[in-house]
Motif scaffolding. Sequence first.
Motif, PDB file in Angstrom:
ATOM      1  N   THR A   1       0.828  -1.202   0.000  1.00  0.00           N
ATOM      2  CA  THR A   1       0.000   0.000   0.000  1.00  0.00           C
ATOM      3  C   THR A   1       0.865   1.255   0.000  1.00  0.00           C
ATOM      4  O   THR A   1       2.022   1.226   0.411  1.00  0.00           O
ATOM      5  CB  THR A   1      -0.919   0.059   1.237  1.00  0.00           C
ATOM      6  N   ILE A   2       0.273   2.361  -0.427  1.00  0.00           N
ATOM      7  CA  ILE A   2       0.990   3.636  -0.412  1.00  0.00           C
ATOM      8  C   ILE A   2       1.329   4.016   1.025  1.00  0.00           C
ATOM      9  O   ILE A   2       2.450   4.438   1.310  1.00  0.00           O
ATOM     10  CB  ILE A   2       0.167   4.750  -1.088  1.00  0.00           C
ATOM     11  N   LYS A   3       0.385   3.858   1.923  1.00  0.00           N
ATOM     12  CA  LYS A   3       0.609   4.219   3.332  1.00  0.00           C
ATOM     13  C   LYS A   3       1.793   3.445   3.900  1.00  0.00           C
ATOM     14  O   LYS A   3       2.664   4.021   4.567  1.00  0.00           O
ATOM     15  CB  LYS A   3      -0.660   3.933   4.147  1.00  0.00           C
ATOM     16  N   ALA A   4       1.852   2.142   3.641  1.00  0.00           N
ATOM     17  CA  ALA A   4       2.976   1.327   4.132  1.00  0.00           C
ATOM     18  C   ALA A   4       4.289   1.764   3.488  1.00  0.00           C
ATOM     19  O   ALA A   4       5.337   1.789   4.140  1.00  0.00           O
ATOM     20  CB  ALA A   4       2.711  -0.149   3.869  1.00  0.00           C
ATOM     21  N   ALA A   5       4.250   2.125   2.211  1.00  0.00           N
ATOM     22  CA  ALA A   5       5.457   2.576   1.520  1.00  0.00           C
ATOM     23  C   ALA A   5       5.950   3.894   2.103  1.00  0.00           C
ATOM     24  O   ALA A   5       7.140   4.061   2.377  1.00  0.00           O
ATOM     25  CB  ALA A   5       5.182   2.722   0.030  1.00  0.00           C
ATOM     26  N   VAL A   6       5.032   4.832   2.313  1.00  0.00           N
ATOM     27  CA  VAL A   6       5.397   6.123   2.903  1.00  0.00           C
ATOM     28  C   VAL A   6       5.958   5.916   4.307  1.00  0.00           C
ATOM     29  O   VAL A   6       6.926   6.563   4.701  1.00  0.00           O
ATOM     30  CB  VAL A   6       4.187   7.084   2.898  1.00  0.00           C
ATOM     31  N   SER A   7       5.383   4.963   5.048  1.00  0.00           N
ATOM     32  CA  SER A   7       5.871   4.650   6.402  1.00  0.00           C
ATOM     33  C   SER A   7       7.313   4.166   6.387  1.00  0.00           C
ATOM     34  O   SER A   7       8.067   4.416   7.331  1.00  0.00           O
ATOM     35  CB  SER A   7       4.994   3.586   7.060  1.00  0.00           C
ATOM     36  N   GLN A   8       7.710   3.460   5.310  1.00  0.00           N
ATOM     37  CA  GLN A   8       9.092   2.994   5.204  1.00  0.00           C
ATOM     38  C   GLN A   8      10.058   4.163   5.008  1.00  0.00           C
ATOM     39  O   GLN A   8      11.221   4.066   5.362  1.00  0.00           O
ATOM     40  CB  GLN A   8       9.251   2.012   4.045  1.00  0.00           C
ATOM     41  N   ILE A   9       9.572   5.240   4.444  1.00  0.00           N
ATOM     42  CA  ILE A   9      10.404   6.423   4.223  1.00  0.00           C
ATOM     43  C   ILE A   9      10.542   7.212   5.517  1.00  0.00           C
ATOM     44  O   ILE A   9      11.638   7.572   5.918  1.00  0.00           O
ATOM     45  CB  ILE A   9       9.821   7.331   3.111  1.00  0.00           C
ATOM     46  N   SER A  10       9.406   7.473   6.170  1.00  0.00           N
ATOM     47  CA  SER A  10       9.436   8.366   7.333  1.00  0.00           C
ATOM     48  C   SER A  10       8.138   8.260   8.144  1.00  0.00           C
ATOM     49  O   SER A  10       7.057   8.359   7.575  1.00  0.00           O
ATOM     50  CB  SER A  10       9.609   9.795   6.832  1.00  0.00           C
ATOM     51  N   PRO A  11       8.272   8.119   9.459  1.00  0.00           N
ATOM     52  CA  PRO A  11       7.073   8.122  10.308  1.00  0.00           C
ATOM     53  C   PRO A  11       6.308   9.450  10.220  1.00  0.00           C
ATOM     54  O   PRO A  11       5.079   9.451  10.189  1.00  0.00           O
ATOM     55  CB  PRO A  11       7.619   7.915  11.721  1.00  0.00           C
ATOM     56  N   SER A  12       7.013  10.566  10.108  1.00  0.00           N
ATOM     57  CA  SER A  12       6.308  11.868  10.027  1.00  0.00           C
ATOM     58  C   SER A  12       5.575  11.995   8.684  1.00  0.00           C
ATOM     59  O   SER A  12       4.490  12.578   8.635  1.00  0.00           O
ATOM     60  CB  SER A  12       7.282  13.016  10.249  1.00  0.00           C
ATOM     61  N   ALA A  13       6.135  11.459   7.621  1.00  0.00           N
ATOM     62  CA  ALA A  13       5.449  11.467   6.333  1.00  0.00           C
ATOM     63  C   ALA A  13       4.218  10.576   6.395  1.00  0.00           C
ATOM     64  O   ALA A  13       3.160  10.926   5.853  1.00  0.00           O
ATOM     65  CB  ALA A  13       6.389  11.017   5.224  1.00  0.00           C
ATOM     66  N   ALA A  14       4.337   9.434   7.065  1.00  0.00           N
ATOM     67  CA  ALA A  14       3.185   8.525   7.210  1.00  0.00           C
ATOM     68  C   ALA A  14       2.050   9.204   7.969  1.00  0.00           C
ATOM     69  O   ALA A  14       0.884   9.052   7.616  1.00  0.00           O
ATOM     70  CB  ALA A  14       3.617   7.240   7.903  1.00  0.00           C
ATOM     71  N   GLU A  15       2.390   9.964   9.018  1.00  0.00           N
ATOM     72  CA  GLU A  15       1.372  10.684   9.785  1.00  0.00           C
ATOM     73  C   GLU A  15       0.693  11.756   8.929  1.00  0.00           C
ATOM     74  O   GLU A  15      -0.508  11.986   9.063  1.00  0.00           O
ATOM     75  CB  GLU A  15       1.978  11.330  11.017  1.00  0.00           C
ATOM     76  N   ALA A  16       1.451  12.395   8.057  1.00  0.00           N
ATOM     77  CA  ALA A  16       0.914  13.480   7.239  1.00  0.00           C
ATOM     78  C   ALA A  16       0.178  12.974   5.997  1.00  0.00           C
ATOM     79  O   ALA A  16      -0.575  13.737   5.380  1.00  0.00           O
ATOM     80  CB  ALA A  16       2.052  14.408   6.812  1.00  0.00           C
ATOM     81  N   PHE A  17       0.376  11.720   5.625  1.00  0.00           N
ATOM     82  CA  PHE A  17      -0.201  11.179   4.391  1.00  0.00           C
ATOM     83  C   PHE A  17      -1.703  10.998   4.523  1.00  0.00           C
ATOM     84  O   PHE A  17      -2.207  10.426   5.474  1.00  0.00           O
ATOM     85  CB  PHE A  17       0.441   9.851   4.038  1.00  0.00           C
ATOM     86  N   THR A  18      -2.432  11.494   3.531  1.00  0.00           N
ATOM     87  CA  THR A  18      -3.867  11.228   3.401  1.00  0.00           C
ATOM     88  C   THR A  18      -4.098  10.811   1.957  1.00  0.00           C
ATOM     89  O   THR A  18      -3.584  11.425   1.029  1.00  0.00           O
ATOM     90  CB  THR A  18      -4.723  12.468   3.722  1.00  0.00           C
ATOM     91  N   ASP A  19      -4.861   9.773   1.784  1.00  0.00           N
ATOM     92  CA  ASP A  19      -5.093   9.259   0.425  1.00  0.00           C
ATOM     93  C   ASP A  19      -6.409   9.693  -0.126  1.00  0.00           C
ATOM     94  O   ASP A  19      -7.368   9.906   0.449  1.00  0.00           O
ATOM     95  CB  ASP A  19      -5.001   7.723   0.421  1.00  0.00           C
TER      96      ASP A  19
END
Length: 130
Positions: A112-130
Motif C-alpha cells: 500500500t501507499i501508506k505502508a510505503a510512505v511509512s518505510q520512508i518516514s514516520p512523520s510522512a506517514a502521519e501526514a499522508f492522506t489518500d
Amino acid sequence: MTTAQNSTLTVRTETIVECRLVRISGRIDHTNSDNFLEELSVHAAEVSEGGGMVVDLGEVEYITSAGLRALLLAQRTLTAAGARLVVTRISGVVKEVFRISKFDSLLSVSETIKAAVSQISPSAAEAFTD
C-alpha cells in the motif's frame, strides 16, 4: 503537486514531508521509457538525505525492461544521496514482470501507499492522506 503526461504515461507527484510520492498511470514501454527515466531522475534529485521517494505503480498496465532500468537508476541516485526508494501497488502484468525479472527482490516493494510512505518516514506517514 505536479503532473506530466504524454500519450500513454501520466506522472503525478506530491511531497509529503521528506517523501516524494510519484504516481504513475498508463504503460511504460519503449515509446516513453526515456520520459519515465527523466521524471524519476528529476524527482530523485530533489529528495533530501534521510528522505525518500515512493513510486506508485498501481495504475500501470505494463512495464518493459527499460522501465525497470529507470527504477533501478532512480534507486541508485537516491541511495547515493542517503535516501530510499519504495515501489508500491504493483499488480497484474507488472507484478509478474517484477517477479520474473526478480526486481521484487532488488527493490523495496510495499503493498500500500501508506505502508510505503511509512518505510520512508514516520512523520510522512502521519501526514499522508489518500
